[in-house]
Enzyme design. Structure first.
Site, mmCIF file in Angstrom:
data_model
loop_
_atom_site.group_PDB
_atom_site.id
_atom_site.type_symbol
_atom_site.label_atom_id
_atom_site.label_comp_id
_atom_site.label_asym_id
_atom_site.label_seq_id
_atom_site.Cartn_x
_atom_site.Cartn_y
_atom_site.Cartn_z
ATOM 1 N N SER A 1 -8.764 -4.658 -13.112
ATOM 2 C CA SER A 1 -7.505 -5.144 -12.554
ATOM 3 C C SER A 1 -7.682 -5.767 -11.173
ATOM 4 O O SER A 1 -8.619 -5.447 -10.435
ATOM 5 C CB SER A 1 -6.488 -3.999 -12.463
ATOM 6 O OG SER A 1 -6.124 -3.535 -13.729
ATOM 7 N N GLN A 2 -6.755 -6.646 -10.847
ATOM 8 C CA GLN A 2 -6.690 -7.236 -9.511
ATOM 9 C C GLN A 2 -6.619 -6.119 -8.468
ATOM 10 O O GLN A 2 -5.878 -5.152 -8.633
ATOM 11 C CB GLN A 2 -5.440 -8.109 -9.426
ATOM 12 C CG GLN A 2 -5.185 -8.742 -8.077
ATOM 13 C CD GLN A 2 -3.824 -9.424 -8.029
ATOM 14 O OE1 GLN A 2 -3.056 -9.337 -8.987
ATOM 15 N NE2 GLN A 2 -3.533 -10.092 -6.940
#
Length: 237
Positions: A87-88
């Protein structure tokens, strides 16, 4: 782009450790700017010192494929194989903050992926149980976390939709894949006073990051926060 080129030049001059520290500092600065920009929707305007420290300490480059390590500290998701992503960093930070983790907490993560979210949480809580449905990803994450000395993370292979009843109830639950609805088994396994953060929506539809809170009396409250984009939660449910 010039920032990352500059950091690679710094690595050549001062060694890898110097580059990693500078890169994590830059990453956290970008996260803090995004927290401020999304504060009205998320309800979180800044990183707490403990979450900021965890983000500065966890070596994200060790949780991405070697070919992508030069991009490890950019504020964006990266592929990790099997159609999954890490994930970011902003999303990892936000979901962590929304859980409001405490040192005595026991937390469940659904969707181990690379193991990065679990590593961040492990620095903030007593115990992390994390479930991954793709066995090779679970094995890699388990080995990676063990090599880095995490003793309070247990990686399981299975369908996270059903949670981990034998270790419930949990003080917090974080789901790192988008479900079409909030899974009832996870709500059931959330401790009164606990919090769950989960993206809800279809793969090609609008997804929303949801905060689920269970009051001390057992009442379940949900709040829609902001639009997100996650890979779908898979399994037999």
């Amino acid at each position: 782009m010039y920032v990352w080129v500059g950091l690679w030049l710094l690595a050549a001059l001062s060694g890898a450790a110097g580059w990693e520290e500078q890169a994590r500092t830059q990453m956290v600065a970008e996260i803090e700017r995004e927290f401020y920009a999304t504060s009205l929707a998320s309800g979180k305007s800044a990183l707490t010192p403990k979450v900021k420290r965890a983000l500065l300490e966890v070596p994200r480059h060790l949780f991405v494929p070697e070919a992508l390590r030069s991009a490890a500290y950019e504020n964006r998701p990266l592929p990790i194989g099997y159609g999954q992503t890490i994930s970011q960093p902003y999303i990892v930070a936000l979901m962590t903050e929304l859980l409001e983790p405490k040192p005595e907490h026991v937390v469940l993560e659904v969707g181990t992926g690379s193991g990065y979210q679990a590593a961040v949480l492990a620095r903030l809580v007593k115990q992390v149980y994390t479930i991954e449905i793709i066995e090779p990803l679970a094995s890699r994450a388990r080995a990676r976390l063990k090599a880095q000395g995490y003793t309070n993370v247990e990686v399981r292979v299975g369908d996270g939709y059903y949670g981990l009843k034998e270790h419930a109830p949990f003080d917090g639950i974080v789901v790192t894949a988008a479900a079409s609805h909030i899974p009832p088994p996870l709500v059931e396994q959330l401790k009164p006073g606990g919090r769950m953060v989960i993206p809800v929506g279809g793969q090609f539809l609008v997804q929303s990051l949801m905060l689920v809170e269970k009051t001390p009396k057992g009442e379940v409250l949900t709040r829609q926060l902001l639009p997100v984009s996650f890979v779908p939660l898979t399994g037999g449910h």
